[in-house]
Design an enzyme around this catalytic site. Structure first.
Site, short mmCIF file in Angstrom:
data_model
loop_
_atom_site.label_atom_id
_atom_site.label_comp_id
_atom_site.label_asym_id
_atom_site.label_seq_id
_atom_site.Cartn_x
_atom_site.Cartn_y
_atom_site.Cartn_z
N GLU A 1 15.21 0.19 14.76
CA GLU A 1 16.16 1.02 15.53
C GLU A 1 17.52 0.37 15.41
O GLU A 1 17.75 -0.71 15.98
CB GLU A 1 15.73 1.08 17.01
N CYS B 1 24.15 1.85 21.32
CA CYS B 1 23.91 2.45 20.01
C CYS B 1 24.15 3.95 20.03
O CYS B 1 24.44 4.54 19.01
CB CYS B 1 22.49 2.15 19.57
P1 NAD Z 1 21.13 -8.50 16.07
O1 NAD Z 1 20.58 -7.76 14.92
O2 NAD Z 1 22.10 -9.58 15.83
O3 NAD Z 1 19.96 -9.15 16.94
C1 NAD Z 1 18.81 -8.42 17.35
C2 NAD Z 1 17.64 -9.37 17.50
O4 NAD Z 1 17.34 -9.96 16.24
C3 NAD Z 1 17.86 -10.53 18.47
O5 NAD Z 1 16.66 -10.80 19.14
C4 NAD Z 1 18.20 -11.67 17.53
O6 NAD Z 1 17.89 -12.93 18.10
C5 NAD Z 1 17.31 -11.38 16.36
N1 NAD Z 1 17.81 -11.96 15.10
C6 NAD Z 1 19.07 -12.35 14.82
N2 NAD Z 1 19.14 -12.82 13.54
C7 NAD Z 1 17.91 -12.70 13.03
C8 NAD Z 1 17.35 -12.98 11.76
N3 NAD Z 1 18.09 -13.46 10.76
N4 NAD Z 1 16.06 -12.70 11.56
C9 NAD Z 1 15.30 -12.17 12.54
N5 NAD Z 1 15.77 -11.90 13.78
C10 NAD Z 1 17.05 -12.16 14.02
O7 NAD Z 1 21.74 -7.35 17.01
P2 NAD Z 1 22.58 -7.51 18.33
O8 NAD Z 1 23.96 -7.96 18.03
O9 NAD Z 1 21.81 -8.27 19.35
O10 NAD Z 1 22.58 -5.98 18.81
C11 NAD Z 1 23.52 -5.06 18.39
C12 NAD Z 1 22.95 -4.05 17.42
O11 NAD Z 1 21.78 -3.42 17.93
C13 NAD Z 1 23.94 -2.90 17.18
O12 NAD Z 1 24.01 -2.57 15.82
C14 NAD Z 1 23.32 -1.77 17.97
O13 NAD Z 1 23.72 -0.50 17.58
C15 NAD Z 1 21.88 -2.00 17.77
N6 NAD Z 1 21.11 -1.27 18.79
C16 NAD Z 1 20.33 -0.22 18.41
C17 NAD Z 1 19.62 0.50 19.38
C18 NAD Z 1 18.71 1.65 19.01
O14 NAD Z 1 17.86 2.01 19.80
N7 NAD Z 1 18.83 2.24 17.85
C19 NAD Z 1 19.70 0.13 20.71
C20 NAD Z 1 20.53 -0.93 21.06
C21 NAD Z 1 21.21 -1.64 20.09
#
Ligand code: NAD
Length: 442
Positions: A228, A262
């Protein structure tokens, strides 16, 4: 790892920084608990998840306070997130009881087919910080209903609310190992989970960049995957729209959670004759908006960068100031078009761009132009025209004449660059199932 309140930097808790060994222990615990949980009857699972939902309600003040502290969102917004997320748990408690096998039409007295759902196995739920309760429970509740066991990996910025959710699951009597949590650094824990042989599915919400890494680990190991990702919501304002409704959608969804959502509205698309009347009404509401806290320093820097870049490209920016280091004012951008980053890439900060387009066809083309497809919005008085326009928008959700887009009983998921798979609704439950066809031949 120490966790700090986003508003004032005060220390509010300490969580473990898990390494690959800790992930391995969690995966083994979840795997050991799987046969027992999988064997529970739908009614017993429904009862257990229902108990969990009721206990979450009892602790909702505590959970909301943790969210408000970690993320920096106002307490009423944190309460609203928690209440709606608990509705999702109630919903999937009911769905657990309705997860029955299907008997296909018998071909004779003794031969025929039965199709039965089986849980996919151990699920790793990797979640971001912007809705740290909702995005855990959207995965945890249907996974439990399907009979899976779960390892939650919350964002390092907001692990305390998630930790509380898991703690309450134990108190609600879910058997040991059914719900687990590992906290820590994203790349270390994320890789260990996405490559672990006992993890059958990775359910991820977050950025495209991280999604591609996770897919790179999970795909060659043939793990189930749901992604997502971000959105770039467009609001298409049809020529006959009630502009007060359109303004309400743009303000409510453009600046929700300080733009860190999002499903935010990032672009408002209007035909030239309604731009001025729309802006006149918009500015009245815009003037009343208060600054909000950006949860991350990188988000703050991005907000400043996007607005500077738009100004340099000749766009006009109202608002958008940063005060006291963490607070940002909502921004209204006019005169920005394709090629300006904030209309090409998800801002994830409180920025709404108002764009004039020649006609509805051009609005649809602009809405579909960036490689996102999560949520779009349409406003218009003629419902038939709204539905026709919605059908041409390439997104998993389209909201018409309003902005409350997420309900537990309907699927939510991104098309195109916004992801793979679906959460919530019946598809959000079946996403945690694999299907077994029992064929009786004689
Ligand atoms: P992110 O991708 O940086 O982090 C998300 C998760 O992944 C966290 O738990 C983080 O610790 C983990 N993570 C970070 N680096 C990683 C790696 N290299 N390998 C595996 N896991 C890792 O995202 P964010 O900054 O926390 O959130 C923002 C993003 O989430 C935005 O793009 C937003 O649009 C999206 N989002 C989508 C939805 C949806 O339902 N579609 C909902 C909310 C947020």
């Amino acid at each position: 790892m120490e966790v700090h309140a986003r508003r004032d930097g005060r220390p509010i808790g300490v969580v473990a920084a898990a390494d690959a060994d800790a992930v391995d222990r969690a995966a083994r615990a979840a795997h050991d608990a799987l046969p027992g949980w999988r064997a529970t009857s739908p009614a017993a699972r429904a009862a257990a998840i229902g108990r969990y939902a009721r206990l979450l309600e009892q602790f909702s003040d505590l959970i909301a306070e943790r969210v408000a502290d970690e993320v920096g969102k106002p307490l009423p917004e944190a309460h609203a997130e928690v209440a709606r997320a608990i509705d999702v748990v109630h919903h999937f408690a009911g769905e657990a009881a309705r997860l029955w096998s299907a008997h296909l039409p018998a071909e004779s007295l003794v031969t025929g087919s039965t199709v039965r759902p089986d849980p996919v196995g151990v699920v790793a739920a990797i979640t971001p910080w912007n809705f740290p309760v909702a995005l855990v429970l959207w995965k945890l509740a249907p996974a439990l209903a399907a009979g899976c066991t779960v390892i939650v990996k919350p964002a390092q910025e907001a692990p305390l609310a998630a930790w509380t959710l898991v703690d309450i699951a134990q108190q609600a009597g879910l058997p040991p190992g059914v719900v687990n949590i590992v906290t820590g650094d994203g790349p270390t824990v994320g890789e260990a989970l996405s490559t672990h042989p006992l993890v059958a599915k990775v359910a991820f919400t977050g950025s495209r960049r991280v999604a591609e890494q996770i897919a790179g680990w999970a795909a060659p190991r043939l793990k189930h995957l749901s992604l997502e990702l971000g959105g770039h919501g467009a609001l298409v304002v049809l020529p006959d729209a009630d502009l007060d409704v359109a303004v309400d959608v743009a303000i409510s969804q453009g600046y929700v959670n300080t733009g860190q959502a999002c499903y935010a509205v990032n672009r408002v698309l209007l035909t030239p004759d309604v731009v001025e009347p729309f802006l006149e009404r918009f500015r009245v509401r815009f003037a009343e908006l208060k600054p909000g806290v950006m949860t991350t320093d990188r988000g703050l820097a991005r907000h400043v960068m996007l607005l500077d870049e738009a100004r340099n490209a000749g766009a006009l920016v109202d608002g958008g100031e940063v005060t006291d280091g963490r607070w940002v004012h909502p921004a209204l951008v006019t005169g920005a078009g394709p090629g300006v980053r904030l209309v090409d890439e998800e801002p994830f900060t409180p920025i709404v761009a108002v764009m004039a387009v020649p006609d509805v066809d051009a609005a649809v083309a602009e809405a579909n132009r960036p490689d996102y497809g999560l949520v779009n919005y349409v406003c218009g008085e003629d419902l038939r025209a709204c539905l026709e326009t919605a059908g041409r928008l390439q997104s998993g959700t389209v909201a018409i004449n309003g902005w409350r887009v997420v309900v537990p009983h309907a699927p939510y998921g991104g098309w195109r660059g916004s992801g793979l798979g679906t959460e919530l609704g019946r598809p959000g439950l079946e996403a945690f199932c694999r299907w077994q066809h029992l064929r009786v031949l004689r």
